[in-house]
Scaffold this motif. Structure first.
Motif, mmCIF file in Angstrom:
data_model
loop_
_atom_site.group_PDB
_atom_site.id
_atom_site.type_symbol
_atom_site.label_atom_id
_atom_site.label_comp_id
_atom_site.label_asym_id
_atom_site.label_seq_id
_atom_site.Cartn_x
_atom_site.Cartn_y
_atom_site.Cartn_z
ATOM 1 N N HIS A 142 0.761 -1.295 0.146
ATOM 2 C CA HIS A 142 -0.033 -0.083 0.106
ATOM 3 C C HIS A 142 0.748 1.202 -0.009
ATOM 4 C CE1 HIS A 142 -3.271 -2.679 0.743
ATOM 5 N NE2 HIS A 142 -2.781 -2.920 1.889
ATOM 6 N N ASP A 144 5.726 6.045 -0.902
ATOM 7 C CA ASP A 144 5.261 6.388 -2.345
ATOM 8 C C ASP A 144 3.953 7.287 -2.325
ATOM 9 O OD1 ASP A 144 7.560 5.676 -3.753
ATOM 10 O OD2 ASP A 144 6.947 3.672 -3.604
ATOM 11 N N GLY A 185 0.350 8.365 -3.327
ATOM 12 C CA GLY A 185 -0.680 7.952 -4.382
ATOM 13 C C GLY A 185 -0.905 8.759 -5.368
ATOM 14 N N ARG A 186 -1.052 8.655 -6.632
ATOM 15 C CA ARG A 186 -1.628 9.469 -7.711
ATOM 16 C C ARG A 186 -0.540 10.708 -7.691
ATOM 17 N NH1 ARG A 186 -8.084 9.201 -7.196
ATOM 18 N NH2 ARG A 186 -8.084 7.327 -7.510
ATOM 19 N N PHE A 187 0.644 10.616 -7.418
ATOM 20 C CA PHE A 187 1.525 11.991 -7.348
ATOM 21 C C PHE A 187 3.032 11.357 -7.270
ATOM 22 C CE2 PHE A 187 3.511 15.832 -5.437
ATOM 23 C CZ PHE A 187 3.269 16.672 -6.288
ATOM 24 N N PRO A 188 3.816 11.554 -8.178
ATOM 25 C CA PRO A 188 5.122 10.703 -8.640
ATOM 26 C C PRO A 188 6.280 11.476 -7.573
ATOM 27 C CG PRO A 188 4.960 12.837 -10.098
ATOM 28 C CD PRO A 188 3.637 12.779 -9.408
ATOM 29 N N LYS A 248 6.461 13.922 -15.317
ATOM 30 C CA LYS A 248 6.680 13.921 -16.644
ATOM 31 C C LYS A 248 8.230 13.757 -17.315
ATOM 32 C CE LYS A 248 1.961 15.604 -17.470
ATOM 33 N NZ LYS A 248 1.380 16.539 -18.200
#
Length: 452
Positions: free
Chosen positions: A167, A209, A211-214, A252
């Protein structure tokens, strides 16, 4: 004895936790079938090197800045390493062993043969695991704990590692205790440490990490026990600590990372430590064809660092050690490819620290081909007595081509223009323009795999 009881208790608890969730389940209609996997790989790495100039005087010798330095010499040699990784997996159980041979071609004694890795691992479906044995440890960018794969022997550690992964969270706890012989009656004072340069090592590492964000964030704490070097207290262990974090952000076309670590405690001579390092790195990749990288490293140094002149024995006293130690990292990845820093040491074991500002570009003109060039400005972190802080300028070129999926050939070269400060600190030859070239072949096919 208490320490060993705690370790034994942790191991037993971990084995119970990891084994219980995956025991065979049986009812009137269904029996869980356990699957076995076995794979055998072969790894060969060979490298030829050619060096011109460099260090020619024992680093413990005093330096006469007015004396004429020896003329530069040239050396050529071939290195190789062979490994045979064998991996077995069955549901919650994994076992791994990697025999390794490494050495210089023609070396007396035919090189070194050892077990690079040899471990077992128990994993639960909830993400808990326990691993024990000889393990190649690698964390974050390998700056503090890494395999140092450029070195033929590389690094591995005899450890017990407990952890959880799931998770977006990873949490590891590592315990190590080193002894170079089985002690029966003479006590620990007669036996220091063996494969790794510490008596004990305790490490906590946590990574998240987002989530939904690098974005990835890590926190690392190490407690390293070093056995005393003083004859009257050889059985005493002094502890040095490291605390810090690592951040990576990859939106990106960008890859940005930064780290900070602080060292404190005492070294094996019971001298207090207060040192730190910080780094930042950014890579911009507008197209798949090329990328640009720039970064800066700062590693603190010992104050009042002085290079003794001719006729001086070079003894220096430091009440506090300010020089940062990179402990068990992959040193070749950082601070210049010629490995003048944090591979070889300075006089008396002290260091003036390092500043490393660099910029580079990588181009991939063809599939499987990568070409890179970089520049490093190198300087001490502390002011030196009667010397400039600049150490030199290093330029590096490298190319790598994948001949096949499991065959890669690489070559590279470095040119360093060292300063007078560099000549004194690293005992360089008369020509301070140093050259180094290398070519490497890596072959790593999977030669056998089966399931039953």
């Amino acid at each position: 004895m208490h320490k060993f009881k705690i370790i034994r208790g942790c191991l037993i608890a971990a084995l119970i936790c990891t084994a219980m969730p995956v025991a065979a389940q049986t009812d009137a209609d269904t029996v869980t079938v356990k699957k076995n996997e076995l794979s055998i790989d072969f790894q060969f790495m060979g490298r030829g090197e050619s060096r011109y100039g460099g260090m020619v005087v024992d680093e413990s010798d005093p330096v006469d800045d007015e004396a004429e330095a020896p003329k530069p010499g040239k050396s050529n040699f071939l290195l190789s390493r062979m490994r045979l990784p064998i991996h077995y997996k069955r549901d919650w159980l994994e076992a791994h062993v990697t025999p390794q041979h490494s050495g210089v071609w023609g070396q007396e004694g035919k090189g070194s043969f050892n077990l690079y890795e040899s471990w077992v691992k128990f994993t639960s479906r909830q993400g808990l695991f326990a691993q024990v044995g000889r393990v190649a440890l690698s964390y974050d960018d390998d700056r503090i704990i890494g395999t140092d794969d450029w070195a033929m022997a590389s690094q591995s550690h005899d450890v017990l590692r407990l952890g959880y992964e799931g998770h977006g969270h990873k949490a590891h706890a590592i315990v190590a205790y080193n002894q170079n012989a089985e002690v029966l009656s003479t006590g620990n004072s007669q036996y220091r440490y063996g494969a790794q340069p510490y008596k004990t090592m305790h490490t906590l590492w946590y990574h998240y990490d987002v989530g939904r964000f690098p974005l990835g964030v890590s926190v690392l704490f190490m407690n390293i026990g070093m056995q005393s070097t003083k004859d009257d207290v050889l059985d005493k262990t002094f502890f040095q600590h490291l605390l810090g974090g690592y951040l990576s952000f990859n939106p990106k076309k960008w890859a940005v990372s930064a780290s900070y670590y602080h060292q404190f405690g005492h070294n094996e001579n019971n001298v207090r430590i207060d040192a730190w390092m910080a780094s930042a790195k950014a890579t911009f990749k507008p197209k798949d064809l090329y990328s640009i990288t720039a970064g800066y490293d700062f590693l603190s140094g010992d104050k009042n660092f002085a290079v003794p002149g001719a006729g001086q024995i070079g003894m220096s006293q430091h009440k506090v050690i300010k020089g940062f130690s990179t402990v068990y990292g992959s040193h070749h990845q950082f601070y210049g490819a010629m490995d003048f820093f944090y591979v070889s040491t300075y006089l008396n074991g002290f260091t003036p620290g390092l500043q490393n500002a660099y910029i580079g570009v990588q181009v991939t003109p063809l599939k499987g081909l990568a070409v890179s060039a970089s520049y490093h400005y190198l300087a001490t972190a502390t002011h030196l007595e009667d010397k400039d802080m600049t150490l030199g300028h290093e330029v590096e070129l490298q190319a790598s081509y994948a001949i096949a999926r499991d065959v890669r050939i690489s070559l590279g070269g470095s040119l360093m223009n060292g300063s007078k400060t560099m000549e004194s600190l690293k005992r360089l030859t008369k020509d301070s323009t140093l050259r180094w070239g290398w070519i490497s072949l890596v072959v790593n096919p999977r030669i056998f795999t089966t399931k039953w």
